[in-house]
Structure formats: C-alpha cells, structure tokens
Design a protein around this motif. Structure first.
Motif, PDB file in Angstrom:
ATOM      1  N   GLU A   1       1.358  -1.058  -0.072  1.00 13.93           N
ATOM      2  CA  GLU A   1       0.288  -0.057   0.206  1.00 13.93           C
ATOM      3  C   GLU A   1       1.285   1.443  -0.329  1.00 13.93           C
ATOM      4  O   GLU A   1       0.765   2.124  -0.518  1.00 13.93           O
ATOM      5  CB  GLU A   1      -1.332   0.115   1.601  1.00 13.93           C
ATOM      6  CG  GLU A   1      -1.826   1.163   1.451  1.00 13.93           C
ATOM      7  CD  GLU A   1      -2.653   1.501   2.357  1.00 13.93           C
ATOM      8  OE1 GLU A   1      -3.509   2.052   2.689  1.00 13.93           O
ATOM      9  OE2 GLU A   1      -2.611   0.687   3.316  1.00 13.93           O
TER      10      GLU A   1
ATOM     11  N   ARG B   1       0.672   4.696  -2.755  1.00 14.58           N
ATOM     12  CA  ARG B   1       0.622   6.128  -2.602  1.00 14.58           C
ATOM     13  C   ARG B   1       1.966   6.230  -3.060  1.00 14.58           C
ATOM     14  O   ARG B   1       2.125   7.707  -3.491  1.00 14.58           O
ATOM     15  CB  ARG B   1       0.073   5.841  -1.147  1.00 14.58           C
ATOM     16  CG  ARG B   1      -1.015   5.414  -0.548  1.00 14.58           C
ATOM     17  CD  ARG B   1      -1.500   5.886   0.844  1.00 14.58           C
ATOM     18  NE  ARG B   1      -2.556   5.373   1.200  1.00 14.58           N
ATOM     19  CZ  ARG B   1      -3.685   5.290   0.921  1.00 14.58           C
ATOM     20  NH1 ARG B   1      -3.783   6.966   0.749  1.00 14.58           N
ATOM     21  NH2 ARG B   1      -4.912   4.960   1.353  1.00 14.58           N
ATOM     22  N   THR B   2       2.285   6.217  -3.052  1.00 13.65           N
ATOM     23  CA  THR B   2       4.345   6.866  -2.824  1.00 13.65           C
ATOM     24  C   THR B   2       4.259   6.836  -4.609  1.00 13.65           C
ATOM     25  O   THR B   2       4.441   7.432  -5.177  1.00 13.65           O
ATOM     26  CB  THR B   2       5.779   6.120  -2.276  1.00 13.65           C
ATOM     27  OG1 THR B   2       5.164   5.504  -0.986  1.00 13.65           O
ATOM     28  CG2 THR B   2       6.739   7.035  -3.290  1.00 13.65           C
TER      29      THR B   2
ATOM     30  N   ALA C   1       2.456   6.743  -7.470  1.00 10.20           N
ATOM     31  CA  ALA C   1       0.922   8.235  -7.238  1.00 10.20           C
ATOM     32  C   ALA C   1       1.404   8.972  -7.344  1.00 10.20           C
ATOM     33  O   ALA C   1       1.470  10.026  -8.341  1.00 10.20           O
ATOM     34  CB  ALA C   1      -0.223   7.611  -6.491  1.00 10.20           C
ATOM     35  N   ARG C   2       1.748   9.262  -6.080  1.00 10.15           N
ATOM     36  CA  ARG C   2       2.564  10.973  -5.458  1.00 10.15           C
ATOM     37  C   ARG C   2       3.698  11.860  -6.522  1.00 10.15           C
ATOM     38  O   ARG C   2       3.910  11.983  -7.436  1.00 10.15           O
ATOM     39  CB  ARG C   2       2.837  10.956  -4.107  1.00 10.15           C
ATOM     40  CG  ARG C   2       3.349  12.391  -3.772  1.00 10.15           C
ATOM     41  CD  ARG C   2       3.791  12.118  -2.349  1.00 10.15           C
ATOM     42  NE  ARG C   2       4.330  11.900  -1.654  1.00 10.15           N
ATOM     43  CZ  ARG C   2       4.710  10.821  -1.172  1.00 10.15           C
ATOM     44  NH1 ARG C   2       3.107  10.143  -0.891  1.00 10.15           N
ATOM     45  NH2 ARG C   2       5.199   9.734  -1.173  1.00 10.15           N
TER      46      ARG C   2
ATOM     47  N   GLU D   1      -3.944  11.525  -8.828  1.00 10.95           N
ATOM     48  CA  GLU D   1      -4.555  10.570  -7.707  1.00 10.95           C
ATOM     49  C   GLU D   1      -4.889   9.376  -7.371  1.00 10.95           C
ATOM     50  O   GLU D   1      -5.383   8.685  -8.386  1.00 10.95           O
ATOM     51  CB  GLU D   1      -6.177  11.641  -7.985  1.00 10.95           C
ATOM     52  CG  GLU D   1      -5.784  13.207  -8.583  1.00 10.95           C
ATOM     53  CD  GLU D   1      -5.377  13.957  -7.685  1.00 10.95           C
ATOM     54  OE1 GLU D   1      -5.556  13.562  -6.287  1.00 10.95           O
ATOM     55  OE2 GLU D   1      -4.738  15.195  -7.885  1.00 10.95           O
ATOM     56  N   MET D   2      -5.321   9.045  -5.962  1.00  9.40           N
ATOM     57  CA  MET D   2      -5.452   8.215  -6.054  1.00  9.40           C
ATOM     58  C   MET D   2      -6.482   7.371  -5.941  1.00  9.40           C
ATOM     59  O   MET D   2      -6.471   5.685  -6.510  1.00  9.40           O
ATOM     60  CB  MET D   2      -5.721   7.196  -4.268  1.00  9.40           C
ATOM     61  CG  MET D   2      -4.100   7.693  -3.510  1.00  9.40           C
ATOM     62  SD  MET D   2      -3.065   6.610  -3.752  1.00  9.40           S
ATOM     63  CE  MET D   2      -3.803   5.096  -3.480  1.00  9.40           C
TER      64      MET D   2
ATOM     65  N   THR E   1      -6.615   5.261  -9.021  1.00  8.89           N
ATOM     66  CA  THR E   1      -5.590   4.002  -9.843  1.00  8.89           C
ATOM     67  C   THR E   1      -5.496   3.195  -9.221  1.00  8.89           C
ATOM     68  O   THR E   1      -7.349   3.030  -9.340  1.00  8.89           O
ATOM     69  CB  THR E   1      -4.323   4.239  -8.112  1.00  8.89           C
ATOM     70  OG1 THR E   1      -5.351   3.992  -6.769  1.00  8.89           O
ATOM     71  CG2 THR E   1      -3.752   5.126  -7.744  1.00  8.89           C
TER      72      THR E   1
ATOM     73  N   MET F   1      -3.650  -3.248  -0.220  1.00 15.24           N
ATOM     74  CA  MET F   1      -3.181  -1.952  -1.553  1.00 15.24           C
ATOM     75  C   MET F   1      -4.565  -2.277  -2.474  1.00 15.24           C
ATOM     76  O   MET F   1      -5.019  -1.577  -2.981  1.00 15.24           O
ATOM     77  CB  MET F   1      -2.310  -2.541  -2.366  1.00 15.24           C
ATOM     78  CG  MET F   1      -1.580  -3.661  -3.545  1.00 15.24           C
ATOM     79  SD  MET F   1      -0.745  -3.809  -4.933  1.00 15.24           S
ATOM     80  CE  MET F   1      -0.919  -5.488  -5.414  1.00 15.24           C
TER      81      MET F   1
ATOM     82  N   ALA G   1      -7.337   0.026  -1.050  1.00  9.49           N
ATOM     83  CA  ALA G   1      -7.016   2.004  -1.074  1.00  9.49           C
ATOM     84  C   ALA G   1      -6.811   2.173  -2.157  1.00  9.49           C
ATOM     85  O   ALA G   1      -7.339   3.557  -2.558  1.00  9.49           O
ATOM     86  CB  ALA G   1      -5.326   2.205  -0.705  1.00  9.49           C
ATOM     87  N   ALA G   2      -6.839   1.308  -3.537  1.00  8.59           N
ATOM     88  CA  ALA G   2      -6.397   2.175  -4.978  1.00  8.59           C
ATOM     89  C   ALA G   2      -8.086   2.586  -5.035  1.00  8.59           C
ATOM     90  O   ALA G   2      -9.039   2.070  -3.781  1.00  8.59           O
ATOM     91  CB  ALA G   2      -6.337   0.896  -5.580  1.00  8.59           C
TER      92      ALA G   2
END
Length: 302
Positions: free
Chosen positions: A234, A238-239, A241-242, A247-248, A251, A263, A266-267
């Motif tokens: 996860e 996030r890393t 994507a940044r 944007e999350m 994803t 993950m 979170a996507a």
C-alpha cells in the motif's frame, strides 16, 4: 449534473448474455442507462454501460447479483462478472495500475520455482498457499521459505527467470495502458533479482520486490531490508501515485492473495485476479477468468 458510473459485465460465453434482470433492477431504482458499449477479446465478451447514479448506489444493486455468479457451481455463470467502475477513473487523463507479480502478472510462484532446486517445492508451496489465504504472517512465512534456499548456487536465478510465463493478456494489458499515456508498476513479495529484468522488458514505470542476499555466488537464505508485505504494498501504491502525479482515485491495484489486501483496498479500483476468497470478497472487482487484460476492459482501454 447527475453523477454517473460504469457497470461492466462480461462472460466467457460469446456473445455475452446480459445479466438477468439487470436492466429492470436499474430502472426500478430510478437509474437510467445512458450508453452501451460492447467489447470482446480472447476468452470473453461483454459490455460497459454508463448509468446515472453514484458508485455507492449502483454497487448496492449490482454486488448482490455478482455474488450469486461468484458462488455458482455452473462454470459459465462463475465466469460471468459485474463490476461498478467510477466514471472519473474511466475518464482520467492519467491512471496508475499497480499489480502483484506471482500468480498475477505471471502464472507461477517464484519462491516455489526456486525451492524446487533445493528439493523443497511441496513444502514451500504449502506455506505460500496458507500465507496467501491470510492464515500466516507474511513476513515470517517469507523468511521461513527463503531459508530453504540457503546454499543454492545463484545461477538458479537465471534458470528460474527463463521459466517465467506471463499471465494470459498481461503484455496486452501493459501495452494498452502505456499507449494511452498511463503508468504501470509492479510490487511483489518475490525477489528483485527475478522481477527487475522482467519489469525492464515490459517497460514498466516502477518495480519493487525483496532483495535476496547472495554471498560468494550462493543464496544465503536471507533477504535484505524490509520485507515487501501487505503494508509495504500500500505504501508503494501511494508513493508511486504521488511521484507520478496521479490522484489516488485514479489508481488501480490488482492481486490474488491476502498480501494484496491493503493496496487493493486503497486504490480507486481494487481488482481480485483469480484470487483467494479473502481478497475476492474485499475487492471492487473480481476476475475469475485467466485473462489479465480484462482489467483494460473495465476502464475502457480495450
């Protein structure tokens, strides 16, 4: 402006049969089908409907019907799936797809291929299966499995790499995302010595896996640093994507086991690919057919 989402359904049967009562169910709940787009590919055919309503509303209607198909003993029905995909994801100018590797991007489990050279394949496979069902702590199970490799000549890595088979549709999936200007990455509880050359061959944007310790040309049975477990996966989603400016909500994460739960959750769209029940029940979308490029069908790239 009324919110919309996409309902995607597909089947191993060609042409795809529209899920029973779907149109009536949507109409009865006040949702309108704005457009329909059919698609087809190896081993499946289906359709994407843009429908008025929020993702939450539409999933409340669609998910119970999809659950019936998922539990069916009929192989045709079990190969039928319904998914609600956010319209903002489908229309995103830039998406990030992050995939697990073993039993997702590729057909095999690399640790088992390595363990076969030590005569421990069956033992390691049993531990892997239990870990993917979420019955064991992943980091502890990984250390125990890697320990069985101690003393193997490092050349076995080349032998294993030569045996790898991409999942059906994997290359087409990556190509469809890359040609549309999106990003693709992989994160694995496997090993960088195997993954990094594969990621380079496919032209992937990011890759992360465990690092086998090699000393004097032999595997030591240990890995360097932090184990790539479900929490790490996860973090990498996030890393990346940044770093890539995604944007999350734009994803997608795909995997097959408990190590992928965080993950996938979170996507913007979490996909369970021929997955263990724990992940399949938690994911936004399930793929129970052996075609990874169905992910591209979900977001309108194929």
């Amino acid at each position: 402006m009324q919110p919309t989402a996409f309902i995607v359904f597909y089947s191993a049967v060609s042409p795809c049969i529209e899920p029973a009562s779907l149109r009536q169910t949507l109409a009865a709940a006040g949702h309108e089908v704005l457009s329909e787009q059919e698609f087809a590919g190896p081993g499946r055919s289906g359709s994407r409907w843009e429908v008025t309503g929020s993702v939450r509303q539409l999933r409340a209607l669609v998910n119970p019907l999809d659950a019936i198909y998922a539990r069916s003993e009929d192989p045709v029905l079990r190969g039928t799936s319904l998914t609600v995909v956010p319209a903002e994801l489908v229309r995103a100018k830039k998406m990030l797809l992050v995939m697990d590797v073993d039993s997702t991007l590729i057909k095999q489990e690399v640790i088992e291929l390595l363990a076969a050279h030590a005569g421990r394949e069956a033992e390691v496979a049993a531990v892997t299966e239990s870990a993917m069902r979420g019955e064991l702590d992943f980091a502890a199970s990984l250390h125990a499995r890697v320990a069985t490799l101690a003393g193997l000549d490092a050349h076995v890595i080349d032998a294993v790499r030569a045996r790898l088979e991409l999942s059906d549709g994997a290359a087409d999936l990556v190509k469809s995302f890359k040609e549309a200007g999106h990003h693709v990455a992989v994160v694995s509880g496997g090993f960088a010595q195997i993954l990094d050359p594969l990621a380079a061959d496919l032209g992937l944007d990011r890759a992360r896996a465990n690092d086998l310790v090699i000393l004097d040309g032999q595997l030591t049975g240990k890995v360097n640093g932090e184990v790539v477990d479900r929490a790490c996966k996860e973090v990498m989603l996030r890393t990346w994507a940044r770093e890539l400016g995604v944007e999350m909500e734009h994803t997608i994460a795909a995997g097959d086991g408990a190590n992928d739960l965080d993950m996938v959750g979170a996507a913007g769209l979490g996909v369970a690919f021929n997955a263990k029940p724990l992940l399949r029940d938690a994911a936004d979308a399930r793929i129970d057919l052996p075609r990874l490029d169905i992910i591209a069908n979900l977001v309108g790239l194929l």
